[in-house]
Design a protein around this motif. Sequence first.
Motif, PDB file in Angstrom:
ATOM      1  N   VAL A 217     -24.915 -27.580   0.229  1.00  0.00           N
ATOM      2  CA  VAL A 217     -23.972 -27.706   1.349  1.00  0.00           C
ATOM      3  C   VAL A 217     -23.272 -26.358   1.501  1.00  0.00           C
ATOM      4  O   VAL A 217     -22.690 -25.857   0.548  1.00  0.00           O
ATOM      5  N   ARG A 218     -23.338 -25.793   2.693  1.00  0.00           N
ATOM      6  CA  ARG A 218     -22.771 -24.463   2.918  1.00  0.00           C
ATOM      7  C   ARG A 218     -21.763 -24.514   4.053  1.00  0.00           C
ATOM      8  O   ARG A 218     -21.857 -25.370   4.944  1.00  0.00           O
ATOM      9  N   PRO A 219     -20.796 -23.613   4.081  1.00  0.00           N
ATOM     10  CA  PRO A 219     -19.837 -23.576   5.192  1.00  0.00           C
ATOM     11  C   PRO A 219     -20.437 -22.913   6.427  1.00  0.00           C
ATOM     12  O   PRO A 219     -21.085 -21.873   6.340  1.00  0.00           O
ATOM     13  N   VAL A 220     -20.233 -23.554   7.568  1.00  0.00           N
ATOM     14  CA  VAL A 220     -20.628 -22.995   8.865  1.00  0.00           C
ATOM     15  C   VAL A 220     -19.368 -22.918   9.720  1.00  0.00           C
ATOM     16  O   VAL A 220     -18.805 -23.931  10.117  1.00  0.00           O
ATOM     17  N   LYS A 221     -18.927 -21.714   9.992  1.00  0.00           N
ATOM     18  CA  LYS A 221     -17.649 -21.500  10.665  1.00  0.00           C
ATOM     19  C   LYS A 221     -17.724 -21.857  12.151  1.00  0.00           C
ATOM     20  O   LYS A 221     -18.721 -21.594  12.825  1.00  0.00           O
ATOM     21  N   GLY A 222     -16.649 -22.431  12.646  1.00  0.00           N
ATOM     22  CA  GLY A 222     -16.510 -22.684  14.075  1.00  0.00           C
ATOM     23  C   GLY A 222     -15.115 -22.337  14.554  1.00  0.00           C
ATOM     24  O   GLY A 222     -14.128 -22.747  13.940  1.00  0.00           O
ATOM     25  N   LEU A 272     -11.762 -18.044   7.660  1.00  0.00           N
ATOM     26  CA  LEU A 272     -11.083 -18.842   8.671  1.00  0.00           C
ATOM     27  C   LEU A 272     -10.344 -17.975   9.689  1.00  0.00           C
ATOM     28  O   LEU A 272      -9.411 -18.434  10.350  1.00  0.00           O
ATOM     29  N   GLY A 273     -10.777 -16.733   9.834  1.00  0.00           N
ATOM     30  CA  GLY A 273     -10.160 -15.859  10.819  1.00  0.00           C
ATOM     31  C   GLY A 273     -10.595 -16.192  12.237  1.00  0.00           C
ATOM     32  O   GLY A 273     -11.704 -16.685  12.470  1.00  0.00           O
ATOM     33  N   VAL A 274      -9.708 -15.915  13.186  1.00  0.00           N
ATOM     34  CA  VAL A 274     -10.013 -16.095  14.613  1.00  0.00           C
ATOM     35  C   VAL A 274     -10.181 -14.722  15.236  1.00  0.00           C
ATOM     36  O   VAL A 274      -9.290 -13.869  15.121  1.00  0.00           O
ATOM     37  N   SER A 275     -11.315 -14.487  15.893  1.00  0.00           N
ATOM     38  CA  SER A 275     -11.601 -13.158  16.441  1.00  0.00           C
ATOM     39  C   SER A 275     -11.330 -13.111  17.934  1.00  0.00           C
ATOM     40  O   SER A 275     -11.508 -14.102  18.655  1.00  0.00           O
ATOM     41  N   ALA A 276     -10.910 -11.943  18.404  1.00  0.00           N
ATOM     42  CA  ALA A 276     -10.651 -11.756  19.831  1.00  0.00           C
ATOM     43  C   ALA A 276     -11.924 -11.962  20.645  1.00  0.00           C
ATOM     44  O   ALA A 276     -11.891 -12.519  21.750  1.00  0.00           O
ATOM     45  N   GLY A 277     -13.059 -11.528  20.086  1.00  0.00           N
ATOM     46  CA  GLY A 277     -14.325 -11.679  20.804  1.00  0.00           C
ATOM     47  C   GLY A 277     -14.692 -13.130  21.032  1.00  0.00           C
ATOM     48  O   GLY A 277     -15.163 -13.503  22.119  1.00  0.00           O
ATOM     49  N   ALA A 278     -14.475 -13.976  20.015  1.00  0.00           N
ATOM     50  CA  ALA A 278     -14.793 -15.394  20.166  1.00  0.00           C
ATOM     51  C   ALA A 278     -13.892 -16.045  21.208  1.00  0.00           C
ATOM     52  O   ALA A 278     -14.343 -16.835  22.049  1.00  0.00           O
ATOM     53  N   ASP A 297      -2.102 -23.195  29.642  1.00  0.00           N
ATOM     54  CA  ASP A 297      -1.471 -22.471  28.537  1.00  0.00           C
ATOM     55  C   ASP A 297      -2.408 -22.464  27.328  1.00  0.00           C
ATOM     56  O   ASP A 297      -2.966 -23.496  26.967  1.00  0.00           O
ATOM     57  N   LEU A 298      -2.549 -21.305  26.709  1.00  0.00           N
ATOM     58  CA  LEU A 298      -3.292 -21.198  25.447  1.00  0.00           C
ATOM     59  C   LEU A 298      -2.291 -21.444  24.316  1.00  0.00           C
ATOM     60  O   LEU A 298      -1.411 -20.630  24.075  1.00  0.00           O
ATOM     61  N   VAL A 299      -2.418 -22.582  23.636  1.00  0.00           N
ATOM     62  CA  VAL A 299      -1.403 -22.975  22.664  1.00  0.00           C
ATOM     63  C   VAL A 299      -1.861 -22.840  21.214  1.00  0.00           C
ATOM     64  O   VAL A 299      -1.027 -22.804  20.304  1.00  0.00           O
ATOM     65  N   GLU A 300      -3.166 -22.747  20.982  1.00  0.00           N
ATOM     66  CA  GLU A 300      -3.612 -22.672  19.591  1.00  0.00           C
ATOM     67  C   GLU A 300      -5.017 -22.084  19.528  1.00  0.00           C
ATOM     68  O   GLU A 300      -5.887 -22.421  20.338  1.00  0.00           O
ATOM     69  N   THR A 301      -5.234 -21.192  18.591  1.00  0.00           N
ATOM     70  CA  THR A 301      -6.571 -20.699  18.266  1.00  0.00           C
ATOM     71  C   THR A 301      -6.774 -20.923  16.778  1.00  0.00           C
ATOM     72  O   THR A 301      -5.895 -20.611  15.974  1.00  0.00           O
TER      73      THR A 301
END
Length: 393
Positions: A217-222, A272-278, A297-301
Amino acid sequence: MLTGRPATSGVVPPRRPDVAVVGGGPIGWAVAWRCAARGLRVVVHDPAPGSGASQVAAGMLAPVAEAYFGERELTALLTESAGRWPGFAAELTEVTGTDIGYRTEGTLMVGLTTDDLAEARRLWAYQQELGLPVTPLRPSPLREREPALAPRVRGGALAATDHQVDPRRLVPALRLAAERAGAVLVAEPVRRLSDVAAGATVVAAGCGSAALTGLPVRPVKGQVLRLRAPDGGPPGFRHVIRGYADGEHVYLVPRDSGEVVVGATVEERSDLGVSAGAVLRLLRAAVDLLPEIAEYDLVETLAGLRPGTPDNAPILGPLPGRPGVLVATGHHRHGIVLTPVTADMITDLITGDGNSDALLAPFRPDRFADSPGVVGATAARTFPHSTEDDSWN
């Protein structure tokens, strides 16, 4: 605010439990609820239940839209579980008095450009070959159903049986149902399966299941965005929208609260980082399909980790070489939709009731018996965060 049995949370019951569930996400709490409802003594081990990827998940119940080439057995399981969702949602609501955000307007699958539509149509044709309910729609009837769609959208299809639920409401409701049935939370991490004393142990720890069991079982980021409609009103569209926009795949899930979930990337990473490109790609695709989104409104990334497996299918059933240990993990994109059927099958295995062998057979852990470290793995790290089942969409 939901309340269960706070006097018992974090306290080990005086008698050895019949069932110990490792992981307090939707899968873990659903298994605990079903087992406790049958009169078994149940504990759930998790230092921070409900804080994992269920907080990120969109909650799409999408056996049709998520039916992909080469995954026929998985599609059959998705369809079976989706069929149980209306009764499951009604029972959970009755037991807890909680609105879990279950909605049945259906899903519209759309293509923005000619190339996008051609790609989508190939998948819809495959889904129709499987006998799934896919209704193609030309641009005019498509926009009659959802006027907010962009005029550029070339066409689409309706998956009327693909519904949704709000995971941020679902998990607390499942916990409440389980605790009212008698389950007890032990708010501590599990480092080794040998540390757990119970008649049966169920590992529903998402990506953490690998360290406990040795399973692949491996992590797949979203990465996912949460928006809110202007002035606190409801979103200007009713259906879940799943589409292709200049080759970018995106979904938009409207909530009664005015929230819209936009997602999601699929990355072979464990951060668990959020990228500007994504964020840019998701917003651009979302606005291309539904222009009014630009005014929300963008309330959460945020980002979460799906528990992926080599064949993209869940791992369900007895762990080879470990009597009394069962696993319910590796649900990847499908943890929310597969919650009812997973809970029922695992509970049936524990109690000896029911007959899920045919449905369960393709997903048993022993299909990975040749993988290094699978049998009897006990050494594991301490989980720094929740060990809940990190399965979503």
